[in-house]
Motif scaffolding. Structure first.
Motif, short mmCIF file in Angstrom:
data_model
loop_
_atom_site.label_atom_id
_atom_site.label_comp_id
_atom_site.label_asym_id
_atom_site.label_seq_id
_atom_site.Cartn_x
_atom_site.Cartn_y
_atom_site.Cartn_z
N GLY A 114 -4.03 14.93 -1.75
CA GLY A 114 -4.26 13.69 -1.02
C GLY A 114 -5.43 12.93 -1.99
N GLU A 115 -6.35 13.43 -2.14
CA GLU A 115 -7.16 12.60 -3.65
C GLU A 115 -6.75 12.81 -4.86
OE1 GLU A 115 -11.07 11.30 -4.55
OE2 GLU A 115 -10.26 11.69 -2.89
N ALA A 116 -5.81 13.88 -5.60
CA ALA A 116 -5.13 14.08 -6.38
C ALA A 116 -3.43 13.36 -6.60
CB ALA A 116 -4.86 15.23 -6.51
N ALA A 117 -3.49 12.79 -5.38
CA ALA A 117 -1.73 11.59 -5.11
C ALA A 117 -2.34 10.43 -5.18
CB ALA A 117 -0.65 12.17 -4.31
N GLY A 118 -4.01 10.60 -5.21
CA GLY A 118 -4.41 8.54 -5.21
C GLY A 118 -4.37 8.88 -4.05
N TYR A 119 -4.14 9.23 -2.76
CA TYR A 119 -3.77 8.59 -1.74
C TYR A 119 -5.93 8.67 -1.30
CZ TYR A 119 0.68 10.02 -0.41
OH TYR A 119 2.01 10.00 -0.62
N GLY A 120 -5.83 7.14 -0.24
CA GLY A 120 -7.68 6.93 0.04
C GLY A 120 -7.17 6.27 1.21
N SER A 121 -8.55 6.24 1.51
CA SER A 121 -8.66 5.42 3.05
C SER A 121 -8.09 4.50 3.03
CB SER A 121 -9.90 5.97 3.58
OG SER A 121 -11.18 4.78 2.74
N ARG A 122 -7.63 3.17 2.19
CA ARG A 122 -7.12 2.34 1.97
C ARG A 122 -5.58 2.25 2.20
NH1 ARG A 122 -10.78 -2.53 1.31
NH2 ARG A 122 -8.99 -3.47 1.05
N LEU A 123 -4.92 3.01 2.10
CA LEU A 123 -3.93 3.87 1.86
C LEU A 123 -2.62 2.95 1.92
CD1 LEU A 123 -1.64 5.66 0.11
CD2 LEU A 123 -1.58 6.33 2.35
N GLY A 124 -2.58 2.77 3.59
CA GLY A 124 -1.94 1.59 4.37
C GLY A 124 -1.89 0.09 3.93
N GLU A 125 -3.06 -0.48 3.26
CA GLU A 125 -3.50 -1.83 3.47
C GLU A 125 -2.95 -1.90 1.69
OE1 GLU A 125 -8.06 -2.04 3.97
OE2 GLU A 125 -7.66 -0.76 5.66
N ASP A 126 -2.93 -1.04 0.97
CA ASP A 126 -2.80 -0.83 -0.22
C ASP A 126 -0.95 -1.48 -1.07
OD1 ASP A 126 -5.09 -1.56 -0.60
OD2 ASP A 126 -6.11 -0.52 -1.18
N ALA A 134 7.19 7.03 -2.52
CA ALA A 134 7.55 6.96 -3.63
C ALA A 134 6.21 7.70 -4.94
CB ALA A 134 7.87 5.78 -4.46
N GLN A 135 5.34 7.36 -4.49
CA GLN A 135 4.42 7.81 -5.52
C GLN A 135 4.06 9.40 -4.26
OE1 GLN A 135 0.29 5.37 -4.74
NE2 GLN A 135 -0.95 7.60 -4.82
N ARG A 141 6.97 16.78 -3.56
CA ARG A 141 8.48 16.61 -2.90
C ARG A 141 8.58 17.64 -2.32
NH1 ARG A 141 12.01 13.67 -5.99
NH2 ARG A 141 11.51 13.46 -7.15
N ASN A 142 9.43 17.19 -1.09
CA ASN A 142 9.72 18.42 -0.79
C ASN A 142 9.04 19.04 0.62
OD1 ASN A 142 12.91 18.36 -1.33
ND2 ASN A 142 13.06 18.95 -2.78
N THR A 143 8.18 18.97 0.72
CA THR A 143 7.38 19.41 1.01
C THR A 143 7.07 19.39 3.00
OG1 THR A 143 5.41 17.51 1.16
CG2 THR A 143 4.81 19.35 -0.62
N CYS A 144 7.67 18.35 3.19
CA CYS A 144 7.80 17.52 4.56
C CYS A 144 9.16 16.65 4.80
CB CYS A 144 7.06 16.96 5.16
SG CYS A 144 6.38 15.51 4.43
N PHE A 145 9.39 16.43 5.68
CA PHE A 145 10.96 15.27 5.69
C PHE A 145 10.34 14.15 5.25
CE2 PHE A 145 12.87 12.24 7.99
CZ PHE A 145 14.11 12.44 8.11
#
Length: 161
Positions: A114-126, A134-135, A141-145
């Protein structure tokens, strides 16, 4: 009728820009374990590992705790679970401690991805949900539905009707 219950709890916090502190506990009728891992985010490397038991079925069980020094320097990547079983599993260790380690490492791996993918604690806000997906598909890709290359109907989608 329930005959046994086990709870595993995991928690992570950033201690600085490049370190995660991952704490895990396993509690059941016979065991009470606590595990702490310190992980360098930039290298995905375990820099420290400690464990304690406040309850075990036999006094000999406590002797496996010192073996966690063997985790220091391991990189959290494909094959780490197998490596840990080789170093600490079977007659060298405790199956319950390995169970807790497996869960803690999978949890940590998810956080590092998640860190490498750029996800942070404010993900849904931005970002919108579509932008998040998409990000995420770039690395997940293909790790879950949600991140499936082609989304068909979710097997459980009719459960809410």
């Amino acid at each position: 009728m329930d005959i046994f219950q086990r709870s595993i709890h995991l928690n992570a916090k950033k201690t600085d820009d490049d370190h995660l502190q991952v704490a895990g506990s396993l509690l059941d009728l016979e065991h009470s374990f606590h595990l702490e891992l310190t992980v360098r985010v930039s290298t995905h490397t375990i820099v420290a590992a400690t464990a304690s038991m406040s309850k075990a079925p036999l006094t000999l069980c406590y002797s496996v705790l010192g073996s966690l020094d063997q985790l220091k320097g391991l990189s959290i990547e494909r094959g780490i679970i197998k490596e840990i079983r080789s170093r600490l599993g079977g007659p060298k260790g405790c199956t319950h401690l390995i169970e807790l380690l497996n869960d803690a490492l999978r949890f940590t791996s998810m956080l590092l991805i998640g860190e490498a993918a750029g996800y942070g604690s404010r993900l849904g806000e931005d970002l919108s949900e579509e932008e998040i997906i998409a990000q995420g598909k770039k690395r997940l890709r293909n790790t879950c539905f949600v991140f499936a290359e082609e989304q068909g109907e979710c097997p459980g989608s009719n459960l809410h009707n």
